[in-house]
Design an enzyme around this catalytic site. Structure first.
Site, short mmCIF file in Angstrom:
data_model
loop_
_atom_site.label_atom_id
_atom_site.label_comp_id
_atom_site.label_asym_id
_atom_site.label_seq_id
_atom_site.Cartn_x
_atom_site.Cartn_y
_atom_site.Cartn_z
N ASN A 18 -3.74 -5.28 -2.40
CA ASN A 18 -4.04 -6.20 -1.29
C ASN A 18 -5.48 -6.73 -1.35
O ASN A 18 -5.98 -7.27 -0.36
CB ASN A 18 -3.75 -5.53 0.05
CG ASN A 18 -3.33 -6.52 1.12
OD1 ASN A 18 -2.79 -7.58 0.80
ND2 ASN A 18 -3.62 -6.21 2.36
N ARG A 19 -6.13 -6.56 -2.47
CA ARG A 19 -7.42 -7.21 -2.74
C ARG A 19 -7.38 -7.97 -4.06
O ARG A 19 -8.39 -8.44 -4.54
CB ARG A 19 -8.56 -6.17 -2.81
CG ARG A 19 -8.76 -5.33 -1.56
CD ARG A 19 -9.35 -6.16 -0.41
NE ARG A 19 -9.61 -5.31 0.76
CZ ARG A 19 -8.70 -4.98 1.68
NH1 ARG A 19 -7.47 -5.44 1.58
NH2 ARG A 19 -9.02 -4.18 2.70
N HIS A 47 2.18 -3.56 6.88
CA HIS A 47 1.24 -2.47 6.57
C HIS A 47 1.23 -1.48 7.72
O HIS A 47 1.85 -1.69 8.76
CB HIS A 47 -0.17 -3.03 6.37
CG HIS A 47 -0.33 -3.76 5.07
ND1 HIS A 47 -1.00 -3.23 3.99
CD2 HIS A 47 0.13 -4.96 4.66
CE1 HIS A 47 -0.96 -4.09 2.98
NE2 HIS A 47 -0.28 -5.15 3.36
N ARG A 81 0.75 4.53 0.52
CA ARG A 81 0.87 5.61 1.49
C ARG A 81 1.44 5.17 2.83
O ARG A 81 1.69 5.99 3.70
CB ARG A 81 -0.50 6.23 1.72
CG ARG A 81 -1.53 5.28 2.34
CD ARG A 81 -2.89 5.95 2.34
NE ARG A 81 -3.96 5.09 2.83
CZ ARG A 81 -5.24 5.48 2.86
NH1 ARG A 81 -5.57 6.68 2.43
NH2 ARG A 81 -6.17 4.67 3.31
N HIS A 96 0.84 -1.19 0.00
CA HIS A 96 0.00 0.00 0.00
C HIS A 96 0.89 1.25 0.00
O HIS A 96 1.71 1.44 0.89
CB HIS A 96 -0.92 0.02 1.22
CG HIS A 96 -2.11 -0.88 1.05
ND1 HIS A 96 -2.74 -1.51 2.09
CD2 HIS A 96 -2.79 -1.24 -0.07
CE1 HIS A 96 -3.76 -2.22 1.63
NE2 HIS A 96 -3.81 -2.08 0.32
N ARG A 123 -3.14 4.85 -2.20
CA ARG A 123 -3.01 3.51 -1.61
C ARG A 123 -2.77 2.43 -2.68
O ARG A 123 -2.03 1.48 -2.47
CB ARG A 123 -4.32 3.22 -0.87
CG ARG A 123 -4.58 1.79 -0.48
CD ARG A 123 -5.94 1.72 0.22
NE ARG A 123 -6.48 0.38 0.28
CZ ARG A 123 -6.55 -0.35 1.41
NH1 ARG A 123 -6.08 0.12 2.53
NH2 ARG A 123 -7.09 -1.54 1.38
N GLU A 174 0.24 -4.59 11.13
CA GLU A 174 -0.15 -3.18 11.04
C GLU A 174 0.70 -2.44 12.05
O GLU A 174 0.53 -2.60 13.27
CB GLU A 174 -1.64 -2.99 11.36
CG GLU A 174 -2.59 -3.66 10.37
CD GLU A 174 -2.76 -2.89 9.07
OE1 GLU A 174 -2.20 -1.78 8.94
OE2 GLU A 174 -3.46 -3.41 8.18
N PHE A 199 -1.88 1.30 9.58
CA PHE A 199 -1.37 1.34 10.92
C PHE A 199 -2.40 0.76 11.88
O PHE A 199 -3.52 0.47 11.47
CB PHE A 199 -1.05 2.80 11.31
CG PHE A 199 -2.23 3.74 11.18
CD1 PHE A 199 -2.98 4.09 12.29
CD2 PHE A 199 -2.61 4.27 9.94
CE1 PHE A 199 -4.07 4.95 12.18
CE2 PHE A 199 -3.70 5.12 9.83
CZ PHE A 199 -4.43 5.46 10.95
ZN LIG Z 1 -2.15 -1.46 4.05
#
Ligand SMILES: [Zn+2]
Length: 442
Positions: A256-257, A308, A188, A186, A240, A385, A310
């Protein structure tokens, strides 16, 4: 004369560019929301979805969420949230100011850091793609016995996606478990980059724990989504997805999908959504790279960590709430990692929480760690995360204060090592992996 005009133009143009940065976020406010029960969770999510808001972190009972709301949407949002009885407060009135502050802090840190002193890369700075890419090549040249840089393929915009193979015997010992870590899937989530760079540093340059390199073959992929990452630096900070075009006005697939596990069942089919799953599973070159690596090392891959940000969470599969047969082991090792990180984390940060992704957060499909879990049988696959750093300047969420960068790398590595040593100590269990394995009892 013409040159002078040119110079004057360039000066004005560069001033304009500096001022124009983050303009799209002017007046955007960051809301903290508190939910009391699962009904409110669902209602709040419906609002976020309907208004297409930028969900920074998901609210669950006992844990507040963060939502970024554009200026013109604020009255509508507050109205809707009042109606469902969810408590909220604005934690950042104008996010643009914080983005400017982040730029300044990171630029100051980059100026004052000494690059070459450690013989590696400074670990207290957020590096751009080109710097990291060059660094990986340099390392492979300097340490040819241990490091190999592999160009795994190209991103949508043609950037080379490199990973390092770190091994004491060039991946020749088939008895060694393979551990893979990746970051920046991702775009960002900048604070995840220090996780992989720190790991590389401790495995190649500042080696203080020989067993890690003696007993494990490592695959480390620092920038899994280079186009999105660069775009988040040069243009839209909160980007993202990747930078796939061809879907009309909207750009990007949520990588991530996009993996082939329950693909399309708990994600968006709207290209304008931040969780757009793409036209089909593995439609993106960036996710195809993960697939190829996993296919190549499947039989030995015993631990996979996708970093990842957060929320201070360690999550395992599956995103549809179904537990892998060895969920108890996933949970136990997850808790051990969390406890280790909690022991060395900054006191101001909350403790890590461990659990199944759908139970702790939300249902999600096509995730990388789910896909990897489905491919490696008894192996351990996690999504980390990282913590949201907080300080007096209220730099928060995805924004990075360089004061935290080195610590983020250090403390996460402390956690990763726990699981890495676990798979070494239980090698017999992770060897002979099969797709349908017997229930494992303690
Ligand atoms: Zn992420």
């Amino acid at each position: 004369m013409a040159d002078i005009f040119k110079i004057i133009f360039l000066i004005f143009a560069s001033v304009y560019i500096v001022q124009a940065k983050h303009e799209e976020y002017d007046g955007h406010s960051l809301y903290e929301v508190k939910v009391n029960d699962l009904v409110q969770v669902d209602e709040l999510n419906a609002i976020v979805e309907e208004m297409n808001l930028d969900l920074w972190s998901y609210a669950i009972p006992g844990r507040e969420g963060l939502i970024l709301v554009a200026k013109n949407m604020k009255p509508l949002f507050e109205n809707a949230v009042n109606k469902i009885g969810v408590e909220y407060k604005i934690v950042t009135e104008n996010i643009k100011e914080k983005l400017e502050l982040e730029d300044k802090l990171l630029a100051d840190a980059a100026r004052s850091s000494n690059f070459s002193r450690s013989g590696g890369i400074s670990l207290d700075v957020i590096h751009r793609y080109n710097v990291v890419d060059r660094y990986l090549t340099d390392l492979a040249n300097r340490f040819p016995r241990v490091v190999r840089a592999v160009s795994a393929g190209r991103s949508v915009e043609g950037r080379d996606i490199k990973y390092l193979r770190i091994s004491s015997n060039n991946f020749q010992d088939r008895n060694k478990p393979v551990v893979m870590i990746q970051s920046l899937l991702h775009a960002r989530e900048w604070v995840t980059l220090p996780v992989t760079l720190y790991a590389i540093h401790k495995l190649v340059i500042d080696v203080t724990e020989q067993d890690l390199i003696r007993n494990i073959d490592w695959i480390i992929l620092p920038i899994a989504n280079p186009d999105g990452y660069e775009f988040s630096h040069t243009s839209t900070r909160m980007w993202r997805k990747n930078r796939r075009t061809g879907f009309g006005v909207c750009v990007g697939v949520d990588l991530n999908r996009n993996h082939d596990f329950n693909w399309g069942t708990a994600s968006s089919n709207s290209a304008c959504s931040d969780t757009f799953h793409g036209p089909r599973a593995f439609s993106e070159p960036e996710t195809q790279i993960t697939r190829n690596i996993i296919t190549e090392f499947r039989s030995r891959l015993s631990l996979f960590i996708d970093a990842h940000s957060f929320g201070s969470l360690i999550l395992y599969g599956y995103g549809n709430r179904q537990l892998p047969p060895h969920a108890l082991i996933l949970n136990t090792v997850g808790v051990q990692m969390a406890q280790r990180i909690d022991a060395v984390k900054w006191p101001s940060h909350r403790n890590y929480r461990v659990g199944n992704i759908a139970a702790v957060l939300y249902q999600a499909s096509g995730g990388s760690s789910d896909y990897v879990q489905s491919m490696i049988g008894r192996g351990l696959s996690y999504t980390y995360e990282l913590p949201a750093y907080r300080n007096l300047n209220n730099i928060n969420g995805f924004l990075v204060d360089p004061a935290f960068v080195r610590q983020a790398g250090f403390e996460t590595w402390e956690g990763i090592k726990v699981a890495a040593r676990y798979v070494v100590q239980n090698r017999m269990y992770f060897k002979n992996q099969t797709d349908d394995f017997p229930m494992f009892g303690y």
